[in-house]
Design an enzyme around this catalytic site. Structure first.
Site, PDB file in Angstrom:
ATOM      1  N   ASP A 118      -4.311  -3.782  -4.618  1.00  0.00           N
ATOM      2  CA  ASP A 118      -5.758  -3.966  -4.563  1.00  0.00           C
ATOM      3  C   ASP A 118      -6.430  -3.524  -5.859  1.00  0.00           C
ATOM      4  O   ASP A 118      -5.778  -2.969  -6.754  1.00  0.00           O
ATOM      5  CB  ASP A 118      -6.356  -3.212  -3.356  1.00  0.00           C
ATOM      6  CG  ASP A 118      -5.735  -1.821  -3.145  1.00  0.00           C
ATOM      7  OD1 ASP A 118      -5.128  -1.289  -4.098  1.00  0.00           O
ATOM      8  OD2 ASP A 118      -5.847  -1.284  -2.050  1.00  0.00           O
ATOM      9  N   ASP A 123      -8.923   6.005   7.839  1.00  0.00           N
ATOM     10  CA  ASP A 123      -9.434   5.093   8.873  1.00  0.00           C
ATOM     11  C   ASP A 123      -8.392   4.041   9.276  1.00  0.00           C
ATOM     12  O   ASP A 123      -8.703   3.092   9.989  1.00  0.00           O
ATOM     13  CB  ASP A 123     -10.737   4.418   8.415  1.00  0.00           C
ATOM     14  CG  ASP A 123     -10.546   3.481   7.219  1.00  0.00           C
ATOM     15  OD1 ASP A 123      -9.401   3.331   6.718  1.00  0.00           O
ATOM     16  OD2 ASP A 123     -11.551   2.875   6.777  1.00  0.00           O
ATOM     17  N   HIS A 166      -6.677   2.000   7.194  1.00  0.00           N
ATOM     18  CA  HIS A 166      -6.520   0.823   6.333  1.00  0.00           C
ATOM     19  C   HIS A 166      -5.187   0.853   5.577  1.00  0.00           C
ATOM     20  O   HIS A 166      -4.660   1.923   5.271  1.00  0.00           O
ATOM     21  CB  HIS A 166      -7.703   0.660   5.359  1.00  0.00           C
ATOM     22  CG  HIS A 166      -7.789   1.657   4.256  1.00  0.00           C
ATOM     23  ND1 HIS A 166      -8.929   2.394   3.991  1.00  0.00           N
ATOM     24  CD2 HIS A 166      -6.908   2.050   3.305  1.00  0.00           C
ATOM     25  CE1 HIS A 166      -8.729   3.181   2.959  1.00  0.00           C
ATOM     26  NE2 HIS A 166      -7.499   2.994   2.517  1.00  0.00           N
ATOM     27  N   GLU A 170      -9.695  -2.980   5.765  1.00  0.00           N
ATOM     28  CA  GLU A 170     -10.368  -1.995   6.602  1.00  0.00           C
ATOM     29  C   GLU A 170     -10.271  -2.404   8.077  1.00  0.00           C
ATOM     30  O   GLU A 170      -9.916  -3.549   8.386  1.00  0.00           O
ATOM     31  CB  GLU A 170     -11.839  -1.898   6.171  1.00  0.00           C
ATOM     32  CG  GLU A 170     -12.033  -1.396   4.733  1.00  0.00           C
ATOM     33  CD  GLU A 170     -11.755   0.108   4.574  1.00  0.00           C
ATOM     34  OE1 GLU A 170     -11.045   0.693   5.418  1.00  0.00           O
ATOM     35  OE2 GLU A 170     -12.249   0.686   3.586  1.00  0.00           O
TER      36      GLU A 170
HETATM   37  C1  F6R Z   1      -4.499   1.957  -2.802  1.00  0.00           C
HETATM   38  C2  F6R Z   1      -4.368   1.557  -1.414  1.00  0.00           C
HETATM   39  C3  F6R Z   1      -4.976   2.385  -0.323  1.00  0.00           C
HETATM   40  C4  F6R Z   1      -4.453   3.809  -0.329  1.00  0.00           C
HETATM   41  C5  F6R Z   1      -5.107   4.616   0.787  1.00  0.00           C
HETATM   42  C6  F6R Z   1      -4.645   6.052   0.792  1.00  0.00           C
HETATM   43  O1  F6R Z   1      -3.877   1.016  -3.619  1.00  0.00           O
HETATM   44  O2  F6R Z   1      -3.818   0.556  -1.143  1.00  0.00           O
HETATM   45  O3  F6R Z   1      -4.705   1.797   0.914  1.00  0.00           O
HETATM   46  O4  F6R Z   1      -3.061   3.805  -0.165  1.00  0.00           O
HETATM   47  O5  F6R Z   1      -6.482   4.574   0.634  1.00  0.00           O
HETATM   48  O6  F6R Z   1      -5.076   6.655  -0.385  1.00  0.00           O
HETATM   49  P1  F6R Z   1      -4.525   8.086  -0.839  1.00  0.00           P
HETATM   50  O7  F6R Z   1      -3.077   7.898  -1.077  1.00  0.00           O
HETATM   51  O8  F6R Z   1      -5.271   8.388  -2.091  1.00  0.00           O
HETATM   52  O9  F6R Z   1      -4.801   8.993   0.299  1.00  0.00           O
END
Ligand code: F6R
Length: 261
Positions: free
Chosen positions: A67, A136, A138, A143
């Site tokens: 992303d 959450d 995702h 989301e």
């Molecule tokens: C980022 C991504 C997100 C993160 C998620 C957890 O490329 O795909 O889904 O993996 O937001 O983020 P952290 O690891 O910072 O807790």
């Protein structure tokens, strides 16, 4: 689905890197799917060490990001293309040009998303996708409520995700973009192996919903239950709400060595 409960975040990184090493050892030109954020940093560091020690090389690999934020200028320290350069590319021997991400600065966003899907397909698909999970639920920036069949597209971030990610923007919520381009859940599910990693108590609810809850768009991470090859690696804190934890531990202890990831 294999669920591995480890003693520490460092062990998550070590095992996650081991999954990549096993893949690249049998397929030197593997296509990797890269997550950004805090979760994969330890994995990338362990991988970097193993590259440095000459055990494997990622020189022939290519990689795709999950992303990207919309609108962050080139070189912005939190633009995911910049983050992955800092956290991964600069530490290993993969050529920078072999790493692609969705173009968060594209004028024609639907076209950029379609081109990204095409690029993944042209590369032969992702062999191993590293995934983190949001508090959450995702995965990538899909989301809650995201279609389980979605492809790469623009997606608004929830306020929970923006609050969680404000730590990367000096704590200033206003600085966190509201929009992202993200691989869809259908895109992620096309990868041949999913490695989902999570650490910390703030991920416990999301992990319980993802691993043991119903498959539901309300917890996008739960879609991994439908994938034929998933490795979930988490620490004790993130595993605290799992009902079946003792079985996961027994299964991991009983795993035949030849099986690998
Ligand atoms: C980022 C991504 C997100 C993160 C998620 C957890 O490329 O795909 O889904 O993996 O937001 O983020 P952290 O690891 O910072 O807790």
């Amino acid at each position: 689905m294999e669920v591995v409960i480890t003693s520490s975040p460092d062990e998550i990184g070590r095992l996650g890197a081991e999954a990549v090493v096993q893949l690249v050892s049998r397929k030197p030109d593997a296509v990797l799917g890269l997550a950004t954020g805090s979760s994969p940093v330890g994995l990338y560091d362990h991988l970097a060490r193993r590259v440095r020690e000459g055990e494997i090389s990622l020189r022939q690999c290519s990689a795709f990001l999950l992303d990207e934020y919309v609108g962050l200028p080139e070189g912005h320290p939190e633009r995911y293309r910049t983050v992955i350069e800092r956290d991964f590319v600069s530490k290993v021997d993969i050529p920078s040009a072999a790493v692609s991400g969705p173009d968060g600065l594209a004028i024609d966003i639907p076209e950029a998303c379609a081109a990204y899907e095409q690029a993944i397909e042209d590369a032969g698909g992702v062999d191993l996708q590293i995934l983190g999970i949001g508090s959450d639920g995702h995965i990538a920036f899909n989301e809650p409520g995201s279609s389980l069949a979605s492809r790469t597209r623009i997606k608004a971030l929830t306020s929970q995700t923006r609050i969680d990610n404000a730590r990367f923007f000096g704590g200033d919520l206003e600085e966190v973009p509201t929009l992202s381009l993200t691989q869809g859940i259908g895109t992620i599910m096309d990868a041949r192996h999913l490695v989902l990693i999570a650490s910390g108590a703030h991920k416990a609810e999301a992990m319980r919903n993802a691993i043991e809850g119903p498959v539901s768009a309300m917890c996008p991470g739960s879609v991994v239950q439908l994938h034929p090859h998933v490795t979930v690696i988490l620490d004790e804190a993130a595993a605290v709400d799992l009902t079946f934890a003792s079985y996961y531990r027994e299964a991991w202890a009983a795993k035949p060595k030849w099986q690998g990831f």
